[in-house]
Design an enzyme around this catalytic site. Sequence first.
Site, PDB file in Angstrom:
ATOM      1  N   THR A  62       0.802  -1.231   0.000  1.00  0.00           N
ATOM      2  CA  THR A  62       0.000   0.000   0.000  1.00  0.00           C
ATOM      3  C   THR A  62       0.838   1.287   0.000  1.00  0.00           C
ATOM      4  O   THR A  62       1.960   1.283   0.495  1.00  0.00           O
ATOM      5  CB  THR A  62      -0.831  -0.036   1.302  1.00  0.00           C
ATOM      6  OG1 THR A  62      -1.659  -1.168   1.233  1.00  0.00           O
ATOM      7  CG2 THR A  62      -1.640   1.193   1.549  1.00  0.00           C
ATOM      8  N   THR A 100      -0.166   0.734   6.797  1.00  0.00           N
ATOM      9  CA  THR A 100       0.059  -0.318   5.812  1.00  0.00           C
ATOM     10  C   THR A 100       0.395  -1.601   6.556  1.00  0.00           C
ATOM     11  O   THR A 100       1.108  -1.570   7.549  1.00  0.00           O
ATOM     12  CB  THR A 100       1.200   0.040   4.843  1.00  0.00           C
ATOM     13  OG1 THR A 100       1.441  -1.107   4.017  1.00  0.00           O
ATOM     14  CG2 THR A 100       2.481   0.434   5.549  1.00  0.00           C
ATOM     15  N   GLY A 101      -0.143  -2.687   6.078  1.00  0.00           N
ATOM     16  CA  GLY A 101       0.132  -3.940   6.769  1.00  0.00           C
ATOM     17  C   GLY A 101      -0.978  -4.926   6.530  1.00  0.00           C
ATOM     18  O   GLY A 101      -1.781  -4.756   5.597  1.00  0.00           O
TER      19      GLY A 101
END
Length: 340
Positions: free
Chosen positions: A205, A256-257
């Site tokens: 992302t 993000t993740g």
Amino acid sequence: MKRFLVLALLLFLGCETPKNTPASPESTFGIVIHGGAGTILKKNMTPEMEAAYRATLEEAIRTGHAILKVGGSSKEAVEKTIHVMENSPLFNAGKGAVLTADATIELDASFMDGATLDAGAIAGVQTIKNPISAAIAVMEDSPHVMLSGKGAESFAEGQGLALVAPEYFYTKRRQQALERVKARENQTALNSEEAAYLRAQRRGTVGCVALDQSGNLAAGTSTGGMTNKKWNRIGDAPIIGAGTYANNASCAISATGWGEYFIRAVVAHDIAALMEYKGLSIQEAAKIVIHDKVGKLGGDGGIVGIDNKGQIAMEMNTAGMYRAHMDGKGNLTVKIYAEE
Ligand code: ASP
């Protein structure tokens, strides 16, 4: 006497901390971006790839910084910065997005304005060239916060936003990643390093947070989600409070993740809430949420954030996160690996 009372009332109102916190004299401007977090290891990276990532991160952040420098809004800086990363095939957003299990592309994005707490998001779109602009349009020109699928696409078309054929987004690299992930999907005997590597293949992302010279914060996040996602799965990126949050009273955050964990941990809002209600610094709050909350649940990833004084956080529990920061004085930092 009456005049005195009016003056006293005005002073009293002026002392209250309104939701739309005005620019403080200490506030300077600044911008922070990420291009995804995961098992990003030097041994898996060629010098050319690393240089390409660093150059695109720098191009993106300089785009937003130039806008802020001349007094432009954090909203415009976030949008234009994310365009650079969406238009680059390197990142999992816009062109270069990861593929679903059906080898299609489904893009998610969101934006939040810290001055007004207005927000917009889109999910599962296949033809919008720059999803972050569609998220902003949802915020500004619709009565809703989140639109999805075909409806979001026809809204974007009505807004005059650029639409492209789905093929525009495809890259060979993401097609190969899908094949690799599928081939190993049913293998149960992966060791933890292999499993982490596989997870990292699936993500990436992009996001941006900014503080402008008027003291206004904004946050935006844009993604293709996770490779091999099924059943119109939607991650944290378009969910306000999970992947994206901005409030002039505290900070702007983009995450993000592993989206499922970031939704359950309500990551972006949790960081803002620790700051607003408990008076924590942005670094303290980000550490608690990423390590003590996401990490303990079993999730991995990171955030970038900036507070209303220009203090920043770039926190992760992964081996790396593509990230960059530029402050009001123009000092630039570009980093990839966790230990940098
Ligand atoms: N958070 C994104 C998602 O779960 C993926 C990523 O950040 O890489 O959709």
